[in-house]
Design an enzyme around this catalytic site. Structure first.
Site, PDB file in Angstrom:
ATOM      1  N   ARG A  95       6.752 -10.342 -61.669  1.00 44.14           N
ATOM      2  CA  ARG A  95       6.906  -9.841 -63.084  1.00 44.14           C
ATOM      3  C   ARG A  95       8.301  -9.582 -63.426  1.00 44.14           C
ATOM      4  NH1 ARG A  95       5.845  -4.414 -66.017  1.00 44.14           N
ATOM      5  NH2 ARG A  95       6.356  -4.892 -68.142  1.00 44.14           N
TER       6      ARG A  95
ATOM      7  N   HIS B 189      11.629  -5.665 -72.339  1.00 45.25           N
ATOM      8  CA  HIS B 189      11.778  -4.320 -71.392  1.00 45.25           C
ATOM      9  C   HIS B 189      12.889  -3.712 -71.963  1.00 45.25           C
ATOM     10  CE1 HIS B 189       9.989  -3.042 -67.513  1.00 45.25           C
ATOM     11  NE2 HIS B 189      10.650  -1.787 -67.906  1.00 45.25           N
TER      12      HIS B 189
ATOM     13  N   TYR C 189       1.791   5.976 -64.032  1.00 46.34           N
ATOM     14  CA  TYR C 189       2.282   6.926 -62.882  1.00 46.34           C
ATOM     15  C   TYR C 189       1.711   7.937 -62.768  1.00 46.34           C
ATOM     16  CZ  TYR C 189       5.808   3.067 -62.878  1.00 46.34           C
ATOM     17  OH  TYR C 189       6.594   1.683 -62.875  1.00 46.34           O
TER      18      TYR C 189
END
Ligand code: FCB
Length: 453
Positions: A84, A128, A301
């Site tokens: 990715r 991103h 996370y």
């Protein structure tokens, strides 16, 4: 389900399970002034004194722009089948819109071709976090026209790469772009306005929704999704106040994005909490946002355990310690059960289709390689425990189809600069030498054999 469910799963993953590793353009590429790349909000922010730890910038990062073919070899050596990556918008459209930089497109084309030749499936994230600076100057994500600019960017990239890239992710973690970028100011562009942040969420979601048909038009076999940073939220106690705080916190992080993406519009409780700063969708906006997608990307996370605290913003409940959790060197609680709960909740509450964990990983303060080895057993344990949770989610019916480790390489960790190492590969930022960590060798073995050790 009890905690013991996390330990008694069979170790084989489903046959077509996707195993990958992830990165993002600004965190690894460097070469910020080369071959016609324009400036991004992260260039501007990281060069502003006091914004990043030690004044670190992505100017060089992992020098991936020059070392990409070595990095493709590294992915092969690790034995993982998917990678990715994200596309730097200002490399493709230096001014944000209009003029296309051929050298930028050619860079990604070479990279994608090399991945395919190596038998590695590219997963492309369009955004991103590196918005072209000129678009920020024109108002950035709080302004509606930034969504049109994103659709134009998606069109340019998908036209060029759409015949080869089959897996597309429109946005990475719009919560972070909006709230860290425009409300807390911890991320680029560093503004601190709640109304701007909430408007930014609406533009980001529109940008996603507008890009979906654009990608499909240019890339007929494409599967298109979005990646969210979803945070399983638990009340610190069974107290009514804490439970209500957890509901609001879930609204702020999770439902605010999930509900409109799956056709329910913005959640009423949050619209009334935001009051006059809530976005007022124009005709067609909510339909556009709810464009059907092929999968949902989940970055996980840490969970949130929260308490009620009337002194804080009503939706930003006070954090509370996570019970029985070790902390990574970032101070993030290690809580694999959160991943299990999250995947099951998504499956239960939303028509997401296939789920992919598009990021999961841990920052530990690794010592430099000794004799070609980096002993990072805490990271291996982190991965093993989270993959066990992922496996448990599959056994309980969640349609989880793949997993991406964050990250392929140690890299520029945003406001924390180079101080946080998330890689399964160690990077010596002085020499740019890469050394696969023990966790990377372990993960590669899991990926090639499709089973946990
Ligand atoms: C996520 C980001 C990624 C990386 C990890 C640690 O929020 O998507 O770029 O910084 O956190």
């Amino acid at each position: 389900m009890s905690h013991s469910d996390l330990t008694c799963v069979r170790d084989e993953f489903p046959p077509d399970f996707t195993w990958g590793a992830a990165t993002a353009a600004y965190q690894i590429e460097g070469a910020t002034h080369e071959d016609g790349r324009g400036e991004s909000i992260w260039d501007r922010f990281s060069h502003t004194p006091g914004k990043t730890l030690n004044g670190d910038t992505g100017d060089v990062a992992c020098d991936h722009y020059h070392r990409w073919s070595d990095d493709v070899r590294l992915i092969r050596e690790l034995g993982i089948g998917a990678y990715r990556l994200s596309i730097s918008w200002p490399r493709i459209l230096p001014d944000g819109r209009g003029r296309v930089n051929e050298a930028g497109l050619a860079f990604y084309e070479r990279l994608i071709d090399a991945l395919l030749a190596a038998g590695v499936q590219p997963w492309v994230t369009l955004y991103h976090w590196d918005l072209p600076w000129l678009l920020e100057e024109r108002g950035g994500w709080p302004r509606r026209h930034t969504a049109d600019a994103f659709a134009e960017f998606a069109d340019v990239v998908a036209r060029r790469l759409g015949d080869r890239v089959k897996q597309w992710i429109t946005l990475n973690e719009p919560w972070c772009s909006a709230f860290l970028g425009y409300h807390t100011g911890e991320h680029a562009p560093g503004r601190t306005s709640l109304p701007d942040a909430v408007q930014a969420t609406h533009t980001l979601l529109r940008a996603h929704g507008m890009a979906v048909p654009v990608i499909r038009r240019n890339s007929p076999a494409a599967r298109v999704g979005i990646t969210l940073n979803l945070t399983p939220t638990y009340p610190a106690t069974d107290d009514e106040g804490d439970r209500a705080a957890a509901t609001r916190h879930d609204g702020y992080f999770n439902r605010w994005f999930l509900d409109p993406l799956y056709g329910r519009g913005y959640p009423d409780d949050m619209v009334s909490l935001y009051g006059e700063v809530a976005p007022v969708p124009e005709a067609g906006d909510l339909d556009a946002i709810a464009a059907p997608t092929d999968f949902l990307g989940v970055n996980y996370y840490s969970p949130a355990f929260v308490r009620d605290d009337p002194a804080r913003h009503p939706w930003r409940a006070a954090p509370s310690a996570v019970p029985d959790a070790d902390l990574t060197d970032f101070g993030w609680a290690v809580y694999p059960r959160g991943l299990l709960d999250l995947l099951l909740r998504l499956h239960r509450d939303y028509p997401t289709g296939p789920l992919y964990v598009t990021e999961n990983g841990a920052a530990y303060d690794d010592a430099p390689p000794v004799g070609g080895r980096v002993d990072d057993s805490r990271r291996t344990t982190f991965y093993r425990r989270h993959l066990t949770a992922a496996k448990a989610a599959i056994e309980h019916g969640a349609p989880l189809r793949g997993y991406f480790a964050w990250s392929l390489l140690d890299n520029f960790e945003w406001a924390f600069g180079y101080s946080k190492r998330f890689g399964i590969t160690y990077v010596d930022f002085g020499t740019q030498k890469r050394t696969i960590k023990d966790s990377g060798r372990w993960y590669g073995r899991v990926a090639t054999t499709n089973r946990l050790y």
